[in-house]
Each structure stands twice: as C-alpha cells, then as structure tokens.
Enzyme design. Structure first.
Site, mmCIF file in Angstrom:
data_model
loop_
_atom_site.group_PDB
_atom_site.id
_atom_site.type_symbol
_atom_site.label_atom_id
_atom_site.label_comp_id
_atom_site.label_asym_id
_atom_site.label_seq_id
_atom_site.Cartn_x
_atom_site.Cartn_y
_atom_site.Cartn_z
ATOM 1 N N SER A 147 0.824 -1.207 0.000
ATOM 2 C CA SER A 147 0.000 0.000 0.000
ATOM 3 C C SER A 147 0.859 1.259 0.000
ATOM 4 O O SER A 147 1.955 1.263 0.583
ATOM 5 C CB SER A 147 -0.900 0.002 1.243
ATOM 6 O OG SER A 147 -1.522 1.256 1.436
ATOM 7 N N TYR A 182 -3.824 -1.125 9.633
ATOM 8 C CA TYR A 182 -3.619 -1.570 8.253
ATOM 9 C C TYR A 182 -2.284 -1.093 7.702
ATOM 10 O O TYR A 182 -1.491 -1.881 7.167
ATOM 11 C CB TYR A 182 -4.762 -1.053 7.375
ATOM 12 C CG TYR A 182 -4.549 -1.282 5.894
ATOM 13 C CD1 TYR A 182 -4.713 -2.548 5.346
ATOM 14 C CD2 TYR A 182 -4.186 -0.230 5.040
ATOM 15 C CE1 TYR A 182 -4.518 -2.765 3.987
ATOM 16 C CE2 TYR A 182 -3.989 -0.439 3.690
ATOM 17 C CZ TYR A 182 -4.158 -1.712 3.170
ATOM 18 O OH TYR A 182 -3.961 -1.915 1.825
ATOM 19 N N LYS A 186 1.069 -3.217 6.538
ATOM 20 C CA LYS A 186 1.629 -3.173 5.196
ATOM 21 C C LYS A 186 3.090 -2.716 5.216
ATOM 22 O O LYS A 186 3.891 -3.149 4.382
ATOM 23 C CB LYS A 186 0.794 -2.253 4.298
ATOM 24 C CG LYS A 186 -0.551 -2.840 3.892
ATOM 25 C CD LYS A 186 -0.397 -4.098 3.057
ATOM 26 C CE LYS A 186 -1.729 -4.566 2.477
ATOM 27 N NZ LYS A 186 -1.590 -5.769 1.628
#
Length: 265
Positions: A147, A182, A186
């Site tokens: 990401s 999140y 990542k």
C-alpha cells in the site's frame, strides 16, 4: 508451455484485475484464482471468461483462506499434485479492519491482531508453504501487494488524508482515525518482502512489493466513498501487475514498485 500463476484473494478487487490482465495477455498462463470461497471463485471466473471469450490462458479456482493453515496446506497439495510447480506467486490477499473497529465489531486488540494476521502472518505462511513449487520454475517470481500508506518517509505528506493530524486537542480524538493497524501491517509486509528477497536471491527468485495506488476496491468496505475521496479505478492495477510478471520491471527487484517508479521506504 503456459506459465503457472497463483493469486491469493483473487475473486475481487486488485486480485481479480490481475486475473483479467493476465487472461487477456498475448502470453499463455495457467491462472490459479485463489479465494476463500469456491462459489465466489467460480463466479469471478465466469465473469472474466464472459468478458474475454478468446484467450490463450486458463483459469482454475483454488480454495484458500490465508488465516487457516490447513487451508493453505490443502491448496499446496492440490497445486503440487496437479501442476507440480509455480512460476509466479502473487500474495494479494489482504484486508483492512478499521471500519469494523469503529463500528464496535472488533476490540482494539482484535483489530491489530487480525490486521497483522491477514496482511503479514498469513502471507508469510503462504509464501513459506509454496516456495518449494516456486523453486521448480526456470523463472520464479514472487510478488507482495502492498500500500502507498505503508511508506515511512511518505507519512509526513499532509496532502494524504491518513497523514493529517486531528484538529482538536484532548482524548478521544473526534472524527477520522485513519488506518493505523492496516498501514502498519503493510509496512511490515514491505520488510517481509525484503527478507524474502534476501533469502531467495541465490535461488534466482525475483521478488517485489507492488503498490498499485489508492484505488476504489472493497478493501475499506465502501468503494463509492473511496471514489469520492479520490480513489482511482482498480482496473489500472491489472496491467501494472502483468508488466511485472512479464519482465518489464526486472531491473527493480527487491523494491516497492509503483506504476510510475519506486515507492520510498
């Protein structure tokens, strides 16, 4: 001979766009579409085949839940017995759980544990399990879908919404809380990629992390809201991933690739 490509979490979003791009390539592939549900996998396959009725490639469903070790082992056994090798492993399966936390469906500990279990731990176990099949390829490739929120140096860019500080003092902070679990996971995934690059370099395995950009997938739970916030069309991810599979970014192994260059650490 068709190259064998296994994509986890490929019945929707970026994974499905990668399937589409490979299926319509001039090259020939045996695409293994990984999904937690075979029903969803078969539905996705029917959609792709209806969109592209002529192809040099095949698509086969593979049931895999990367949070379940037995599911991972079963997927390995199926692929090993039927094909005997992998040429490309695309670790695409991932998830964002902040919205579930905000809705009271997960505790804070569950949010963080689940974020790392899906995005890092599960991916690690899939990779470890499938390495023996990759090493049977004459041109093995290992991709991790990451990401743009994972870049440490980019975290000071206030033009990106997730980097902006809350406007009010005090606790708790009102309004948008970002996606800390999140993006932290990542970032961890990027290091995981670097470790696999280090471990497999002498085995000629080409390894990358792929950062497709902010795209309106179902990752955050609401693609339409993501579009209104400036997210792009997920379709752009497919040709990007295919270009890596087909050798266009071989000069950049061991790095986090964007569509336009290299993502800063």
């Amino acid at each position: 001979m068709a190259r064998v490509v296994f994509i986890t979490g490929a019945n929707t979003g970026i994974g499905l766009e990668a399937v589409r791009a490979l299926y319509r390539s001039k090259e020939s592939y045996q695409i293994l579409l990984g999904s937690r549900s075979l029903t969803n996998a078969n539905s996705a396959i029917d959609t792709v085949k209806s969109e592209f009725p002529s192809s040099n490639s095949t698509i086969t469903p593979v049931q895999i839940d990367i949070e379940n070790d037995n599911s991972i082992k079963t997927a390995y056994s199926t692929i090993e017995s039927q094909l005997g090798k992998l040429d490309v492993l695309i670790n695409n399966a991932g998830a964002q759980f902040e919205q579930q936390f905000s809705a009271g469906k997960l505790s804070e500990r569950e949010l963080w544990n689940k974020s790392w279990d899906v995005n890092v731990t599960g991916t690690q176990i899939v990779t470890t399990t499938f390495i023996p099949l990759l090493l049977k390829s004459s041109d093995p490739r290992l991709l991790f879908i990451t990401s743009g929120t994972a870049t440490l140096s980019g975290s000071s860019n206030l033009a990106t919404a997730v980097n902006r500080s809350p406007t009010a003092k005090g606790w708790p902070k009102p309004g948008f809380g970002g996606v800390p679990a999140y993006r932290s996971a990542k970032t961890g995934l990027n290091m995981l990629m670097r470790e696999w690059h280090r471990i497999l370099k002498e085995d000629r395995v080409k390894t990358w992390a792929i950062s497709p950009g902010y795209l309106a997938t179902g990752l955050g739970g609401n693609p339409e809201m993501s579009r209104k916030a400036g997210a792009g069309d997920p379709a752009v991810a497919g040709p990007f991933i295919r270009s890596v599979v087909e050798g266009e970014r071989d000069a950049d192994i061991g790095l986090v690739l964007t569509r336009g260059g290299i993502q800063d650490w």
